[in-house]
Design a protein around this motif. Structure first.
Motif, mmCIF file in Angstrom:
data_model
loop_
_atom_site.group_PDB
_atom_site.id
_atom_site.type_symbol
_atom_site.label_atom_id
_atom_site.label_comp_id
_atom_site.label_asym_id
_atom_site.label_seq_id
_atom_site.Cartn_x
_atom_site.Cartn_y
_atom_site.Cartn_z
ATOM 1 N N LEU A 81 0.824 -1.203 0.000
ATOM 2 C CA LEU A 81 0.000 0.000 0.000
ATOM 3 C C LEU A 81 0.864 1.262 0.000
ATOM 4 N N ALA A 82 1.854 1.317 0.881
ATOM 5 C CA ALA A 82 2.690 2.517 0.991
ATOM 6 C C ALA A 82 3.448 2.773 -0.309
ATOM 7 N N TYR A 83 3.934 1.714 -0.951
ATOM 8 C CA TYR A 83 4.672 1.890 -2.210
ATOM 9 C C TYR A 83 3.734 2.415 -3.292
ATOM 10 N N ALA A 84 2.553 1.830 -3.388
ATOM 11 C CA ALA A 84 1.593 2.264 -4.412
ATOM 12 C C ALA A 84 1.205 3.721 -4.207
ATOM 13 N N ASP A 85 1.067 4.139 -2.963
ATOM 14 C CA ASP A 85 0.730 5.537 -2.699
ATOM 15 C C ASP A 85 1.812 6.480 -3.223
ATOM 16 N N ARG A 86 3.066 6.073 -3.091
ATOM 17 C CA ARG A 86 4.152 6.914 -3.601
ATOM 18 C C ARG A 86 4.073 7.053 -5.117
ATOM 19 N N LEU A 87 3.625 6.011 -5.786
ATOM 20 C CA LEU A 87 3.523 6.056 -7.244
ATOM 21 C C LEU A 87 2.517 7.101 -7.709
#
Length: 271
Positions: A81-87
Protein backbone atom coordinates in the motif's frame (compact mmCIF):
# COMPACT_ATOMS: atom_id res chain seq x y z
CA UNK A 1 -22.12 -1.99 -30.63
CA UNK A 2 -23.28 -4.96 -28.60
CA UNK A 3 -21.04 -6.97 -26.32
CA UNK A 4 -19.47 -10.02 -27.93
CA UNK A 5 -20.06 -13.46 -26.48
CA UNK A 6 -16.74 -14.74 -27.85
CA UNK A 7 -14.49 -11.66 -28.14
CA UNK A 8 -11.26 -13.64 -28.53
CA UNK A 9 -12.30 -14.61 -32.07
CA UNK A 10 -11.56 -11.07 -33.22
CA UNK A 11 -8.87 -9.15 -31.36
CA UNK A 12 -9.84 -5.80 -32.87
CA UNK A 13 -13.52 -6.30 -32.09
CA UNK A 14 -12.55 -7.21 -28.52
CA UNK A 15 -10.58 -3.98 -28.16
CA UNK A 16 -13.49 -1.96 -29.56
CA UNK A 17 -15.82 -3.66 -27.09
CA UNK A 18 -13.43 -2.85 -24.25
CA UNK A 19 -13.45 0.79 -25.35
CA UNK A 20 -17.26 0.77 -25.34
CA UNK A 21 -17.33 -0.75 -21.86
CA UNK A 22 -15.05 1.96 -20.52
CA UNK A 23 -17.00 4.71 -22.24
CA UNK A 24 -19.98 3.68 -20.10
CA UNK A 25 -18.09 4.76 -16.99
CA UNK A 26 -18.93 8.39 -17.68
CA UNK A 27 -22.24 7.71 -19.45
CA UNK A 28 -23.52 5.76 -16.43
CA UNK A 29 -21.20 6.90 -13.61
CA UNK A 30 -23.45 5.68 -10.82
CA UNK A 31 -23.74 2.17 -12.25
CA UNK A 32 -20.10 1.06 -12.44
CA UNK A 33 -17.13 0.61 -10.13
CA UNK A 34 -13.62 0.42 -11.60
CA UNK A 35 -10.88 -1.89 -10.26
CA UNK A 36 -7.38 -1.51 -11.69
CA UNK A 37 -4.16 -3.48 -11.35
CA UNK A 38 -1.01 -1.34 -11.52
CA UNK A 39 2.06 -3.06 -13.01
CA UNK A 40 1.53 -4.04 -16.64
CA UNK A 41 -1.95 -2.49 -16.56
CA UNK A 42 -1.67 1.18 -15.64
CA UNK A 43 2.10 1.36 -16.04
CA UNK A 44 4.53 -0.52 -18.27
CA UNK A 45 6.50 -3.41 -16.80
CA UNK A 46 10.19 -2.93 -16.04
CA UNK A 47 13.14 -5.23 -15.41
CA UNK A 48 12.96 -4.58 -11.65
CA UNK A 49 10.05 -3.61 -9.39
CA UNK A 50 11.66 -0.22 -8.69
CA UNK A 51 12.45 0.40 -12.35
CA UNK A 52 8.92 1.37 -13.40
CA UNK A 53 8.00 4.84 -14.63
CA UNK A 54 4.68 6.51 -13.85
CA UNK A 55 3.58 8.85 -16.68
CA UNK A 56 3.26 12.33 -15.13
CA UNK A 57 -0.37 12.83 -16.11
CA UNK A 58 -1.62 9.43 -14.91
CA UNK A 59 -2.24 10.24 -11.21
CA UNK A 60 -4.25 13.35 -12.11
CA UNK A 61 -6.26 11.50 -14.76
CA UNK A 62 -7.11 8.73 -12.29
CA UNK A 63 -8.16 11.33 -9.74
CA UNK A 64 -10.44 13.10 -12.22
CA UNK A 65 -11.99 9.80 -13.32
CA UNK A 66 -12.49 8.80 -9.69
CA UNK A 67 -14.36 12.05 -9.05
CA UNK A 68 -16.65 11.34 -12.00
CA UNK A 69 -17.37 7.89 -10.53
CA UNK A 70 -18.17 9.32 -7.12
CA UNK A 71 -15.00 7.74 -5.73
CA UNK A 72 -15.82 4.21 -6.97
CA UNK A 73 -12.33 3.58 -8.33
CA UNK A 74 -9.88 1.29 -6.54
CA UNK A 75 -6.37 0.02 -7.21
CA UNK A 76 -5.89 -3.73 -6.65
CA UNK A 77 -2.22 -4.65 -6.78
CA UNK A 78 0.59 -6.87 -5.64
CA UNK A 79 2.42 -3.75 -4.52
CA UNK A 80 2.45 -2.75 -0.86
CA UNK A 81 0.00 0.00 0.00
CA UNK A 82 2.69 2.52 0.99
CA UNK A 83 4.67 1.89 -2.21
CA UNK A 84 1.59 2.26 -4.41
CA UNK A 85 0.73 5.54 -2.70
CA UNK A 86 4.15 6.91 -3.60
CA UNK A 87 3.52 6.06 -7.24
CA UNK A 88 0.33 8.13 -7.41
CA UNK A 89 1.08 10.93 -4.96
CA UNK A 90 -0.43 13.26 -3.98
CA UNK A 91 -3.59 11.18 -4.44
CA UNK A 92 -4.59 8.28 -2.22
CA UNK A 93 -7.16 5.98 -3.80
CA UNK A 94 -9.04 3.11 -2.18
CA UNK A 95 -6.43 0.38 -2.52
CA UNK A 96 -5.91 -3.33 -1.98
CA UNK A 97 -2.19 -4.06 -1.66
CA UNK A 98 -0.21 -7.29 -1.57
CA UNK A 99 -3.04 -9.05 -3.48
CA UNK A 100 -5.48 -8.04 -0.76
CA UNK A 101 -3.32 -8.75 2.30
CA UNK A 102 -3.78 -5.09 3.16
CA UNK A 103 -6.67 -2.87 2.13
CA UNK A 104 -7.64 0.77 2.54
CA UNK A 105 -11.33 1.55 2.13
CA UNK A 106 -12.69 4.78 0.72
CA UNK A 107 -13.09 5.99 4.32
CA UNK A 108 -9.33 5.67 4.82
CA UNK A 109 -9.58 2.73 7.22
CA UNK A 110 -6.73 0.25 6.72
CA UNK A 111 -6.87 -3.47 7.50
CA UNK A 112 -3.93 -5.87 7.28
CA UNK A 113 -3.29 -9.58 7.61
CA UNK A 114 -0.47 -9.96 10.13
CA UNK A 115 2.11 -12.71 9.66
CA UNK A 116 4.63 -13.24 12.45
CA UNK A 117 8.20 -14.00 13.47
CA UNK A 118 8.30 -17.36 11.69
CA UNK A 119 7.52 -15.67 8.38
CA UNK A 120 10.29 -13.13 8.99
CA UNK A 121 12.71 -16.03 9.46
CA UNK A 122 11.45 -17.64 6.25
CA UNK A 123 12.08 -14.44 4.28
CA UNK A 124 15.62 -14.23 5.64
CA UNK A 125 16.30 -17.86 4.70
CA UNK A 126 14.97 -17.31 1.18
CA UNK A 127 17.12 -14.21 0.73
CA UNK A 128 20.16 -16.16 1.86
CA UNK A 129 19.51 -19.05 -0.56
CA UNK A 130 18.88 -16.59 -3.39
CA UNK A 131 22.51 -15.47 -3.15
CA UNK A 132 23.20 -18.55 -5.29
CA UNK A 133 20.80 -17.33 -7.99
CA UNK A 134 22.56 -14.46 -9.79
CA UNK A 135 20.10 -11.89 -11.13
CA UNK A 136 17.16 -13.02 -8.97
CA UNK A 137 15.65 -10.26 -6.84
CA UNK A 138 13.98 -11.13 -3.54
CA UNK A 139 11.38 -8.50 -2.69
CA UNK A 140 10.33 -8.31 0.96
CA UNK A 141 6.78 -6.94 0.93
CA UNK A 142 6.10 -7.32 4.63
CA UNK A 143 3.32 -9.90 4.78
CA UNK A 144 4.46 -11.38 1.45
CA UNK A 145 7.76 -12.18 -0.27
CA UNK A 146 8.46 -12.43 -3.99
CA UNK A 147 11.28 -13.86 -6.09
CA UNK A 148 11.67 -11.99 -9.38
CA UNK A 149 13.68 -13.60 -12.18
CA UNK A 150 12.92 -11.24 -15.07
CA UNK A 151 16.61 -10.30 -15.21
CA UNK A 152 17.71 -13.93 -14.96
CA UNK A 153 15.24 -16.17 -16.82
CA UNK A 154 17.78 -18.98 -16.68
CA UNK A 155 17.12 -19.13 -12.91
CA UNK A 156 13.45 -20.00 -13.37
CA UNK A 157 13.92 -23.69 -12.52
CA UNK A 158 15.80 -22.86 -9.33
CA UNK A 159 13.14 -20.39 -8.21
CA UNK A 160 10.25 -22.65 -9.13
CA UNK A 161 11.85 -25.58 -7.30
CA UNK A 162 12.57 -23.59 -4.13
CA UNK A 163 9.36 -21.61 -3.63
CA UNK A 164 7.07 -24.61 -2.94
CA UNK A 165 9.57 -25.70 -0.27
CA UNK A 166 9.34 -22.30 1.39
CA UNK A 167 5.57 -22.45 1.08
CA UNK A 168 5.62 -25.69 3.07
CA UNK A 169 7.68 -23.90 5.70
CA UNK A 170 5.15 -21.05 5.79
CA UNK A 171 2.28 -23.42 6.47
CA UNK A 172 -1.38 -23.68 5.44
CA UNK A 173 -2.15 -20.01 6.06
CA UNK A 174 -0.07 -19.06 3.00
CA UNK A 175 -0.27 -19.71 -0.73
CA UNK A 176 2.10 -19.53 -3.70
CA UNK A 177 1.15 -16.92 -6.31
CA UNK A 178 2.85 -17.13 -9.71
CA UNK A 179 3.01 -14.20 -12.11
CA UNK A 180 5.07 -12.88 -15.02
CA UNK A 181 8.58 -14.07 -14.14
CA UNK A 182 7.85 -13.92 -10.43
CA UNK A 183 6.78 -16.33 -7.70
CA UNK A 184 5.35 -14.97 -4.47
CA UNK A 185 4.33 -16.38 -1.11
CA UNK A 186 1.42 -14.48 0.41
CA UNK A 187 -1.36 -15.07 2.98
CA UNK A 188 -3.92 -17.53 1.65
CA UNK A 189 -6.80 -15.42 2.98
CA UNK A 190 -5.80 -12.64 0.62
CA UNK A 191 -6.69 -12.47 -3.05
CA UNK A 192 -7.69 -9.90 -5.62
CA UNK A 193 -11.11 -11.46 -6.04
CA UNK A 194 -11.78 -11.23 -2.30
CA UNK A 195 -10.55 -7.63 -2.29
CA UNK A 196 -12.89 -6.65 -5.12
CA UNK A 197 -15.86 -8.18 -3.29
CA UNK A 198 -14.89 -6.47 -0.04
CA UNK A 199 -14.93 -3.07 -1.75
CA UNK A 200 -18.35 -3.82 -3.24
CA UNK A 201 -19.73 -4.29 0.27
CA UNK A 202 -18.86 -0.68 1.10
CA UNK A 203 -19.85 2.75 -0.18
CA UNK A 204 -19.32 4.22 -2.73
CA UNK A 205 -18.86 0.83 -4.48
CA UNK A 206 -21.91 -0.87 -2.97
CA UNK A 207 -24.72 -1.54 -5.45
CA UNK A 208 -22.52 -1.06 -8.53
CA UNK A 209 -21.29 -3.49 -11.18
CA UNK A 210 -17.53 -4.04 -11.27
CA UNK A 211 -15.19 -3.48 -14.20
CA UNK A 212 -11.90 -5.27 -13.46
CA UNK A 213 -8.76 -4.60 -15.51
CA UNK A 214 -5.46 -6.46 -15.16
CA UNK A 215 -2.71 -8.12 -17.16
CA UNK A 216 -1.44 -11.21 -15.34
CA UNK A 217 -2.45 -14.55 -13.87
CA UNK A 218 -2.55 -12.75 -10.52
CA UNK A 219 -5.58 -10.85 -11.86
CA UNK A 220 -7.59 -13.92 -12.88
CA UNK A 221 -9.32 -14.10 -9.49
CA UNK A 222 -10.41 -10.49 -9.95
CA UNK A 223 -11.74 -11.30 -13.44
CA UNK A 224 -13.69 -14.28 -12.08
CA UNK A 225 -15.23 -12.19 -9.32
CA UNK A 226 -16.27 -9.45 -11.75
CA UNK A 227 -17.81 -12.00 -14.13
CA UNK A 228 -19.69 -13.75 -11.32
CA UNK A 229 -21.16 -10.44 -10.16
CA UNK A 230 -22.43 -9.45 -13.60
CA UNK A 231 -19.64 -7.00 -14.29
CA UNK A 232 -16.99 -6.79 -16.99
CA UNK A 233 -13.40 -8.06 -17.15
CA UNK A 234 -10.63 -6.73 -19.39
CA UNK A 235 -7.12 -8.12 -19.75
CA UNK A 236 -4.19 -6.08 -21.03
CA UNK A 237 -2.64 -8.54 -23.45
CA UNK A 238 -0.07 -7.81 -26.13
CA UNK A 239 -0.30 -11.46 -27.19
CA UNK A 240 -3.13 -13.98 -26.87
CA UNK A 241 -3.18 -15.85 -23.57
CA UNK A 242 -5.59 -18.09 -21.70
CA UNK A 243 -7.72 -15.88 -19.46
CA UNK A 244 -11.12 -15.57 -17.85
CA UNK A 245 -11.31 -11.94 -18.94
CA UNK A 246 -14.06 -11.41 -21.49
CA UNK A 247 -12.37 -8.55 -23.34
CA UNK A 248 -8.86 -7.32 -24.08
CA UNK A 249 -6.85 -4.17 -24.67
CA UNK A 250 -3.48 -4.35 -26.44
CA UNK A 251 -1.30 -2.45 -23.96
CA UNK A 252 -1.04 -0.35 -20.84
CA UNK A 253 -0.57 2.63 -23.13
CA UNK A 254 -3.96 1.94 -24.74
CA UNK A 255 -5.59 1.89 -21.31
CA UNK A 256 -3.89 5.13 -20.25
CA UNK A 257 -5.15 6.78 -23.45
CA UNK A 258 -8.71 5.72 -22.63
CA UNK A 259 -8.39 6.89 -19.02
CA UNK A 260 -7.12 10.29 -20.21
CA UNK A 261 -10.11 10.60 -22.53
CA UNK A 262 -12.54 9.59 -19.79
CA UNK A 263 -10.97 12.07 -17.40
CA UNK A 264 -11.57 14.80 -19.98
CA UNK A 265 -15.10 14.47 -21.37
CA UNK A 266 -14.14 16.82 -24.19
CA UNK A 267 -11.93 14.11 -25.69
CA UNK A 268 -12.91 11.19 -27.88
CA UNK A 269 -12.70 7.78 -26.20
CA UNK A 270 -10.35 6.02 -28.61
CA UNK A 271 -7.19 4.04 -28.06
Amino acid sequence: MSYQEHPKEDEHASARSAEEILSRLTLQPGHWALFLDIDGTLIDLADTPDGITVPPDLPENLHLLSLKLGGALALVTGRALAYADRLFAPYEFPLAGLHGSERRSSSGAVSRIETGEAFEELKAALAEEARAWPGVLIEDKGSAVAAHYRQAPEQRKAVEAAMPRYLDMAGPDFTLQRGKMVAEIRPARAGKGHALKAFLDEPPFKGRKPIAIGDDVTDEAMFRAANELGGRSIRIAETEAATEAKFTLPSAHALRTLIAALADTGKSVSA
